[in-house]
Design a protein around this motif. Sequence first.
Motif, PDB file in Angstrom:
ATOM      1  N   VAL A 142       0.820  -1.216   0.000  1.00 50.00           N
ATOM      2  CA  VAL A 142       0.000   0.000   0.000  1.00 50.00           C
ATOM      3  C   VAL A 142       0.854   1.266   0.000  1.00 50.00           C
ATOM      4  O   VAL A 142       0.348   2.341  -0.302  1.00 50.00           O
ATOM      5  CB  VAL A 142      -1.031   0.045   1.156  1.00 50.00           C
ATOM      6  N   LEU A 143       2.129   1.150   0.308  1.00 48.60           N
ATOM      7  CA  LEU A 143       3.012   2.309   0.283  1.00 48.60           C
ATOM      8  C   LEU A 143       3.642   2.541  -1.091  1.00 48.60           C
ATOM      9  O   LEU A 143       4.259   3.568  -1.328  1.00 48.60           O
ATOM     10  CB  LEU A 143       4.116   2.148   1.342  1.00 48.60           C
ATOM     11  N   GLU A 144       3.460   1.599  -2.004  1.00 47.14           N
ATOM     12  CA  GLU A 144       4.023   1.707  -3.344  1.00 47.14           C
ATOM     13  C   GLU A 144       3.139   2.589  -4.228  1.00 47.14           C
ATOM     14  O   GLU A 144       1.916   2.523  -4.151  1.00 47.14           O
ATOM     15  CB  GLU A 144       4.131   0.323  -3.993  1.00 47.14           C
ATOM     16  N   PRO A 145       3.777   3.405  -5.087  1.00 49.62           N
ATOM     17  CA  PRO A 145       2.991   4.224  -6.015  1.00 49.62           C
ATOM     18  C   PRO A 145       2.114   3.360  -6.922  1.00 49.62           C
ATOM     19  O   PRO A 145       2.539   2.297  -7.379  1.00 49.62           O
ATOM     20  CB  PRO A 145       4.053   4.950  -6.845  1.00 49.62           C
ATOM     21  N   LYS A 151      -8.618  -0.305  -3.865  1.00 48.56           N
ATOM     22  CA  LYS A 151      -9.952   0.098  -4.304  1.00 48.56           C
ATOM     23  C   LYS A 151     -10.276  -0.508  -5.671  1.00 48.56           C
ATOM     24  O   LYS A 151      -9.397  -0.960  -6.387  1.00 48.56           O
ATOM     25  CB  LYS A 151     -10.037   1.620  -4.354  1.00 48.56           C
ATOM     26  N   ALA A 152     -11.543  -0.452  -6.025  1.00 48.61           N
ATOM     27  CA  ALA A 152     -12.000  -0.988  -7.309  1.00 48.61           C
ATOM     28  C   ALA A 152     -11.356  -0.227  -8.465  1.00 48.61           C
ATOM     29  O   ALA A 152     -10.948   0.932  -8.326  1.00 48.61           O
ATOM     30  CB  ALA A 152     -13.524  -0.883  -7.399  1.00 48.61           C
ATOM     31  N   VAL A 153     -11.282  -0.874  -9.616  1.00 49.68           N
ATOM     32  CA  VAL A 153     -10.718  -0.259 -10.812  1.00 49.68           C
ATOM     33  C   VAL A 153     -11.467   1.035 -11.112  1.00 49.68           C
ATOM     34  O   VAL A 153     -12.696   1.078 -11.088  1.00 49.68           O
ATOM     35  CB  VAL A 153     -10.814  -1.226 -12.016  1.00 49.68           C
ATOM     36  N   GLY A 154     -10.724   2.095 -11.363  1.00 50.70           N
ATOM     37  CA  GLY A 154     -11.320   3.387 -11.676  1.00 50.70           C
ATOM     38  C   GLY A 154     -11.695   4.226 -10.464  1.00 50.70           C
ATOM     39  O   GLY A 154     -12.131   5.355 -10.601  1.00 50.70           O
ATOM     40  N   VAL A 155     -11.515   3.684  -9.254  1.00 48.43           N
ATOM     41  CA  VAL A 155     -11.897   4.428  -8.049  1.00 48.43           C
ATOM     42  C   VAL A 155     -10.703   5.131  -7.426  1.00 48.43           C
ATOM     43  O   VAL A 155     -10.766   6.301  -7.106  1.00 48.43           O
ATOM     44  CB  VAL A 155     -12.570   3.496  -7.009  1.00 48.43           C
ATOM     45  N   GLY A 156      -9.600   4.438  -7.253  1.00 45.16           N
ATOM     46  CA  GLY A 156      -8.432   5.038  -6.617  1.00 45.16           C
ATOM     47  C   GLY A 156      -7.258   5.094  -7.571  1.00 45.16           C
ATOM     48  O   GLY A 156      -7.146   4.285  -8.491  1.00 45.16           O
ATOM     49  N   THR A 157      -6.368   6.057  -7.344  1.00 43.49           N
ATOM     50  CA  THR A 157      -5.180   6.178  -8.189  1.00 43.49           C
ATOM     51  C   THR A 157      -3.990   5.418  -7.617  1.00 43.49           C
ATOM     52  O   THR A 157      -3.030   5.162  -8.317  1.00 43.49           O
ATOM     53  CB  THR A 157      -4.759   7.656  -8.322  1.00 43.49           C
ATOM     54  N   GLY A 158      -4.053   5.112  -6.319  1.00 44.03           N
ATOM     55  CA  GLY A 158      -2.942   4.424  -5.696  1.00 44.03           C
ATOM     56  C   GLY A 158      -1.782   5.346  -5.368  1.00 44.03           C
ATOM     57  O   GLY A 158      -0.652   4.901  -5.180  1.00 44.03           O
ATOM     58  N   LEU A 159      -2.054   6.637  -5.296  1.00 37.56           N
ATOM     59  CA  LEU A 159      -0.976   7.591  -5.019  1.00 37.56           C
ATOM     60  C   LEU A 159      -1.021   8.169  -3.607  1.00 37.56           C
ATOM     61  O   LEU A 159      -0.030   8.718  -3.144  1.00 37.56           O
ATOM     62  CB  LEU A 159      -1.012   8.737  -6.039  1.00 37.56           C
TER      63      LEU A 159
END
Length: 160
Positions: free
Chosen positions: A101-104, A109-117
């Motif tokens: 979860v700390l990786e860029p 979250k579901a596809v299209g919901v979170g950017t992961g940033l």
Amino acid sequence: VFLGPIIDECTVILAQRLKDIRLEVDCDSAISMDCKRSEIGQILMNLLSNAADAIRGSDVGERSLIRVSVESFLDEAGRPFIRLCVSDSGPGIAEELVEKVLEPFYTTKAVGVGTGLGMSIVMKIVQAHDGKVSIQNCRELGGAAIVVLLPQRGVDEAEV
């Protein structure tokens, strides 16, 4: 910079996302540190947003709770630090995902919901301040607890 008002501002900005979630804040109004206000705000915005999303994505019902606690303390060497913890009543974070979860661009979250940033931004800001981030599960609330430790620069040890 006093941290209490930054927490208040973030909760106002996120009011719609925090709707129907009980928020508990434990932060002495005198706690301050030498930092960029916007960066501490960015940390809080990301942590509060993630906590709200975790709760909304789970079935916790009336147990919907986010707790923000801030304390100042002296480490073993007598240096002043700030401990900021955002914990929630969501599902928590699986042990095998804690490092991911700390990786860029990594998101739970579901596809299209979170950017992961969000968490990678938190990490970059904390590292730039010579701090540390730890992710654990909160036994008391049942969800995740993200703990940020930051050196409390610009504060005399006698003030802590």
